[in-house]
Scaffold this motif. Sequence first.
Motif, PDB file in Angstrom:
ATOM      1  N   ASN A 161       4.419   2.569  -9.617  1.00  0.00           N
ATOM      2  CA  ASN A 161       4.506   2.717  -8.103  1.00  0.00           C
ATOM      3  C   ASN A 161       3.049   0.993  -8.134  1.00  0.00           C
ATOM      4  O   ASN A 161       2.474   1.551  -7.576  1.00  0.00           O
ATOM      5  CB  ASN A 161       3.759   3.619  -8.051  1.00  0.00           C
ATOM      6  CG  ASN A 161       4.052   4.410  -6.923  1.00  0.00           C
ATOM      7  OD1 ASN A 161       4.160   4.087  -6.058  1.00  0.00           O
ATOM      8  ND2 ASN A 161       3.196   5.806  -6.458  1.00  0.00           N
ATOM      9  N   ARG A 162       4.167   0.088  -7.250  1.00  0.00           N
ATOM     10  CA  ARG A 162       4.004  -0.990  -6.701  1.00  0.00           C
ATOM     11  C   ARG A 162       3.683  -0.457  -5.261  1.00  0.00           C
ATOM     12  O   ARG A 162       4.609   0.369  -3.968  1.00  0.00           O
ATOM     13  CB  ARG A 162       4.908  -1.639  -6.314  1.00  0.00           C
ATOM     14  CG  ARG A 162       4.903  -2.177  -8.001  1.00  0.00           C
ATOM     15  CD  ARG A 162       6.072  -3.749  -7.647  1.00  0.00           C
ATOM     16  NE  ARG A 162       5.796  -4.190  -9.174  1.00  0.00           N
ATOM     17  CZ  ARG A 162       5.430  -4.993  -9.930  1.00  0.00           C
ATOM     18  NH1 ARG A 162       4.657  -5.632  -8.401  1.00  0.00           N
ATOM     19  NH2 ARG A 162       5.863  -5.940 -10.788  1.00  0.00           N
ATOM     20  N   HIS A 163       2.448  -1.078  -4.584  1.00  0.00           N
ATOM     21  CA  HIS A 163       1.865  -1.611  -3.548  1.00  0.00           C
ATOM     22  C   HIS A 163       1.944  -2.656  -2.983  1.00  0.00           C
ATOM     23  O   HIS A 163       1.228  -3.062  -3.765  1.00  0.00           O
ATOM     24  CB  HIS A 163       1.033   0.141  -3.397  1.00  0.00           C
ATOM     25  CG  HIS A 163       1.542   1.423  -3.610  1.00  0.00           C
ATOM     26  ND1 HIS A 163       2.116   1.931  -2.551  1.00  0.00           N
ATOM     27  CD2 HIS A 163       0.746   1.989  -4.317  1.00  0.00           C
ATOM     28  CE1 HIS A 163       1.813   3.304  -2.893  1.00  0.00           C
ATOM     29  NE2 HIS A 163       1.609   3.473  -4.162  1.00  0.00           N
ATOM     30  N   ASP A 210      13.392  -3.306 -12.382  1.00  0.00           N
ATOM     31  CA  ASP A 210      12.572  -2.643 -11.355  1.00  0.00           C
ATOM     32  C   ASP A 210      12.113  -3.352  -9.847  1.00  0.00           C
ATOM     33  O   ASP A 210      12.028  -2.792  -9.891  1.00  0.00           O
ATOM     34  CB  ASP A 210      11.767  -1.792 -12.412  1.00  0.00           C
ATOM     35  CG  ASP A 210      10.149  -2.859 -12.420  1.00  0.00           C
ATOM     36  OD1 ASP A 210      10.963  -3.717 -13.565  1.00  0.00           O
ATOM     37  OD2 ASP A 210       9.212  -3.022 -12.697  1.00  0.00           O
ATOM     38  N   PHE A 219      12.695  -2.521  -6.694  1.00  0.00           N
ATOM     39  CA  PHE A 219      11.853  -2.507  -5.465  1.00  0.00           C
ATOM     40  C   PHE A 219      11.708  -3.153  -4.146  1.00  0.00           C
ATOM     41  O   PHE A 219      11.602  -3.335  -3.220  1.00  0.00           O
ATOM     42  CB  PHE A 219      10.298  -2.828  -6.104  1.00  0.00           C
ATOM     43  CG  PHE A 219       9.444  -2.788  -5.548  1.00  0.00           C
ATOM     44  CD1 PHE A 219       8.628  -2.047  -4.743  1.00  0.00           C
ATOM     45  CD2 PHE A 219       8.929  -4.154  -4.541  1.00  0.00           C
ATOM     46  CE1 PHE A 219       7.264  -1.967  -4.311  1.00  0.00           C
ATOM     47  CE2 PHE A 219       7.709  -3.972  -4.027  1.00  0.00           C
ATOM     48  CZ  PHE A 219       6.899  -3.418  -3.424  1.00  0.00           C
TER      49      PHE A 219
END
Length: 801
Positions: A2-4, A182, A186
């Motif tokens: 879960n990247r931010h 991924d 993203f």
Amino acid sequence: MNRHINKVAVVGSGIMGSGIACHFANIGVEVLLLDIVPRELTDKEAARGLTLKDKGVRNRLVNDALTKALKSKPSPIYHKSFAKRIQTGNLEDDIARVSEADWIIEVVVERLDIKKQVFEKLEAHRTPGTLITSNTSGIPIGFMSEGRSEDFQQHFCGTHFFNPPRYLKLFEVIPGPKTKKDVLDFLISYGEKFLGKTSVLAKDTPAFIGNRIGIFSIMSLFHTIKDLGMTIEEVDKLTGPVIGRPKSATFRTVDVVGLDTLVHVANGIGANCPKDERHELFQLPDYIDKMVKESWLGSKTGQGFYKKVRKEDGSSQILSLDLEKMEYRSQQKAKFATLELTKSIDNVIDRFPVLTGGKDKAGEFYRKSFGALFAYVSFRIPEITDALFKIDDAMKAGFGWEHGPFQIWDAIGLDKGLELVEASGQTVAPWIHEMKEAGISSFYTVKDGATYYYDIPEKGFVKVPGQDGFIILDNIRKSNEVFKNSGVVVEDLGDGILNVEFRSKMNTIGGDVLAGLNKAVDMAEKDFQGLVVGNQGPNFSVGANIGMIFMMAAEQEYDELAMATKYFQDTMMRMRYSSIPVISAPHGMTLGGGCELSMHADKVVAASETYIGLVEFGVGVIPGGGGSKEMALRASDHFRKDDVELNTLREYFLTVATAKVSTSAYEAFDLGILQKGKDVVVVNKDRQIATAKAYAKLLAESGYTKPVPRGDVKVLGKQALGMFLVGTDSMEAGRYISDHDKKIANKLAYVMAGGDLSEASYVSEQYLLDLEREAFLSLCTERKTLERIQHMLKTGKPLRN
């Protein structure tokens, strides 16, 4: 994972680097902008006794580049305060800070050796797992990551922004040999949701998708113009707005971008694509060679295909380059009979059959150009992409085309397009014939509100991915239409929400649009839960139909004009005081009446690129659809105890009197046109209608109650009116405004002061609307107002008289 993305490091502060940094700041991301340390002092620095060890000197290049970017027009930043989100540094003292970044973007000079050196330094400080990408416009992605660690290569790819990053929507993502899926997923998603881009996954081929097709198209025109003996004015006339392209068309665009930039990319394609079936087109014509040698590169060198000169009387003149004589001459107006046939065709997509059927030189030009384009794009699949819709998306988002090549081909018809290809001496890729033999005659189809494209491996139609977050009005208009007249279409968006879409020319607001708005409210109040006012044209609305106002005023039909004005006001008030929530979704130009409508909605969901304002002063009147009333009301709502209320009112007055227009939705909050805590901004315009629908549904399901008309608007009467009249007297005496400007300003002052009341009082909205309507109508009787309206209708520009 879960990247931010909270912090981005941009390495390289040139035009692209600074622009990318500004756009990340636009969306709320903290940015570290880095560049090299200067090798020597400037004369000013030396005179001040500075050394190369001083921080200000060491950061000079990056600071100067960012300052230059922030001063440029159009601005790369939504609001000047957003620049505080950008910190600067240099690649010697501050490179270790890239360890804090969630995404590192390299934007240095287009040389592989230099890029590889930069990546080596960055890897020493990069945190494992951090995204790292290059904004290269053509260097193979696989070459750049050679020698880097496995983690580096897995998180490395190309992310090609188009210049200027704020305004051009194309965001090409190009995988490297080892890029993880991924990571690509993203970046594609982030580009669309947060950066407001059209994200396109491209293959690692020279110039990727956008520039490969775009440069071919321009190079093809470079040769066609000589073959057909045309002038640059003629080509720009034929390749501009008439076919849904930018006003700068072809040659003005090249001047702005820089001929050297275009030549660099064209040479790269020519050198690296030897098997391209149109390889010869990337060889520069003689006149381009001469222009490059003479440094006639466009705006950056003061001359290119066009040249701006000063005449003896001090005025300026734009000259055009005669490609035969290679000399500059006065511009020649271009006119074609074929173009006259399209004047009554408002939808650009419907013009192509007429244009390619023209009997004059324009028709021949279009047939030759589109024939060559159709052939070329057919052969680029699967070379540069596996899906034809990606080519269309790239051209629309990167080059400002309203329609991509395959969409244009669909508009002309498959068989007719094949005729154009054959007539141009070209052939198409085998898959086109296979498609036709299978009985499929179009590249796109629409089913259940979604767009499907012809997929070559599947030999059938496949849904274009990523549509779930969008509502595309073109796709649902016919199937979901619940009402239609000549000015609007009302569509059922589902979940109890209607949308009213303007369909008038330039989305002007006239009688049919007002009738459609009222009908939409009637229907929503009876059988639905909420209403969105939105469209997906180039602009939300350029305002009221001033042609209708001019005709009524010129014929002295003042009773009819009074009724029409009251109808406009009543409709705006209906937007506010209906029993269902009304959401406005403005974008692009949202002027005059379009602005007034948005100001009366329960909530505004504005696209970030919204240029909104009350501009009625430009045609000699005050806002007459509730805008003047609304600015007085909003000033009243901002009066605070112990404030100097006159100062607050003056700010709102000046917004109208100086016809201020925001250069982004965020600036509209400063003008009091959008309201903080109530209205919202979306960066991706494609998601705007869906977002507006969601807010309408939320308000409806949260127990929306019909508002109560306001009777508590505080007006300041003679106290404010006196201040305004003194101010306009001074402005006229100083020759800052004309006598008619003063008259308009005084009328506005009378309305916003609430008339000449002896003391501050509380009044109703209707009281202010009556004052507004009276002032508006009185100005419509003025000859100078009619001159202003007529001038605007003829030229599209305001008249100062």
